[in-house]
Design an enzyme around this catalytic site. Sequence first.
Site, mmCIF file in Angstrom:
data_model
loop_
_atom_site.group_PDB
_atom_site.id
_atom_site.type_symbol
_atom_site.label_atom_id
_atom_site.label_comp_id
_atom_site.label_asym_id
_atom_site.label_seq_id
_atom_site.Cartn_x
_atom_site.Cartn_y
_atom_site.Cartn_z
ATOM 1 C CG ASP A 135 27.096 48.697 42.327
ATOM 2 O OD1 ASP A 135 26.796 49.209 42.440
ATOM 3 O OD2 ASP A 135 28.149 48.461 42.080
ATOM 4 C CB THR B 205 30.711 52.038 43.762
ATOM 5 O OG1 THR B 205 29.382 51.256 42.708
ATOM 6 C CG2 THR B 205 30.837 50.195 43.713
ATOM 7 C CG ASP C 245 38.880 47.672 40.715
ATOM 8 O OD1 ASP C 245 37.995 48.308 41.452
ATOM 9 O OD2 ASP C 245 39.362 47.752 39.731
ATOM 10 N NE ARG C 246 32.974 51.424 42.232
ATOM 11 C CZ ARG C 246 33.413 51.586 41.085
ATOM 12 N NH1 ARG C 246 34.809 51.380 40.078
ATOM 13 N NH2 ARG C 246 32.269 51.988 40.192
ATOM 14 C CG HIS D 22 25.135 53.279 35.379
ATOM 15 N ND1 HIS D 22 25.400 54.587 35.708
ATOM 16 C CD2 HIS D 22 25.874 52.824 36.762
ATOM 17 C CE1 HIS D 22 25.686 55.058 37.013
ATOM 18 N NE2 HIS D 22 26.003 53.416 37.335
ATOM 19 C CG ASP E 299 26.317 50.137 45.644
ATOM 20 O OD1 ASP E 299 25.796 50.449 45.612
ATOM 21 O OD2 ASP E 299 27.884 50.259 44.545
ATOM 22 C CG HIS F 189 24.020 56.311 41.354
ATOM 23 N ND1 HIS F 189 25.409 55.725 41.856
ATOM 24 C CD2 HIS F 189 24.402 55.423 40.806
ATOM 25 C CE1 HIS F 189 27.101 55.195 42.130
ATOM 26 N NE2 HIS F 189 26.060 54.647 40.516
#
Length: 555
Positions: A48, A89, A172-173, A319, A362, A496
């Site tokens: 990520d 993401t 979760d995603r 982040h 991602d 992003h």
Amino acid sequence: MRSYLVITFVLSLFFFSPNSYGQNRGKSDTGEDVLRTKPKLVVGIVVDQMRYDYLTRFYDHYGKDGFKRLVEQGFNCKNNHFNYAPTSTGPGHTSVYTGTTPSNHGIIGNNWYDKEADTDVYCASDDEYTSIGTISDAGKMSPHRMTVTTVTDELRLHNQMRSKTIAIALKDRGAVLPGGHTANAAYWFHGADEGKWITSSFYMDALPKWVQDFNTSGKAQSYKKAWTTLKDIKDYTESGTDNNSYEGLFNGENAPTFPHSTTSLLDKNKDFEIIKATPFGNSLTTDFAIEALQKEALGQDDFTDFLAISYSSTDYVGHKYGVNSKEIQDTYLRLDQDLARLFKALDKTVGEGEYTLFLSADHAAIEVPAYLRDQKIPAGYVDNDANSKKLSEFLKYTYGTEDIVKNYSNYQFFLDHKIIKNLDLTLAEVQEEIALEVLNYDAVDKVYTADQMWNNEYTTGIPYILQNGYNQKRSGDILVVLKPGFISYSETGSTHGSPQIYDTHTPLLFYGKGIKPGATFERTEIPDIAPTISALLGIAFPNGSTGKPIIQVLD
């Protein structure tokens, strides 16, 4: 005599040549090499918020068994890009596994405004299902908003559901979307004050015993510890100063410096969410993935299985601290060690040379604009309050109401089509008028309308990227692109989401069975991953696929 020798020679070529009929027939019977490659396991890794230059910047610090193993023994796509926006993401994981873009798969953001329901929705939420492993609502998830199949779905369909798919991520995603509609299981980490791996009733009625045992093992608690640098911080010359104004803080800190040892990090029984924002979240993910590999017996029968892993802590750290931070460098050096552990487990459990693996991201990320600005590079932040005030005044003056705009999200305006109709205006006319107004606003570089997305076919540049992200049923009426180097975010940390190249350029590495070692500078795109793996396996492409196999990769 000479004629006899010639005939004998010709016959020997026919019967004993490697290309003889008998030899080819043997290959056709097995299907190996001719039709497909059959690894015992496919491993998909998504990191990520990983920029491509994290490979090159930190390369000399990596060990030989992690990233370097993939680069030096696998295939490196050096010019790999996302071909759509928003680069976030949910769409990123979906595009990797579906082989297409939001224009087809429907995941147009992490969250978006649902025009039909007139409400905001989350890409993986689903109230039709219940949480498994927690009493909270954190497990009420499913992939139902993804409208096409994944490579993981197609593998299971190809083998009459005898292949097994397990998807794992802190987010979760990051697990639900790669697992597809047919995953045997998708697990994600619920922090809060629980610190457990959980799932949804979409997949199962109860956690397997091995997951329950892992949750009670104390492994998560073991990562509630001070975050110090893996190596001497003086050696981290590839990143900026440790103490600067471009980085965020953990609660309880006075400066964004090592060591990070707040009360939240050290408390073994509370606030497990904080683990995600340290490299230990990636270590915990690796521990759980190795446990799944062994307990689920992945790669142990005649049907290829799929293990989808997403490393999410890199995004949380990016982040908070930004792409030029000591924290990011340390996170990637530690991730390199975690990858080495994972590869060693794969070698031992599945067998070296018996699995196929890819690693990508991602999305990437921007340098902190405040830092760029201090280096005299054009960059900055959107003044959202000033822009909102200007737009409100314009809407009231032009249309008599500001309600004509229903929602603004993911850099898209959603208009109220009923109001436009009642005002006896055309939708295309209103879209263009508002677009021309917004184009004059602070930090805005380009503006496009849905009418343009519908009536043109773009093949290059920013409009091509926007069009690939534009879903006719779900996207907005006006699409806004900020100037390069400008973001709508805090003045600390990176983010992003844009179509700019700093958000689109990500690594893409292939390794293992059926993969030809090498590299290419030719452009590859994220939707090419799923077709490449599908072609290697000899299975159907995901049913919305628009990417193409990267032929240089395949052995």
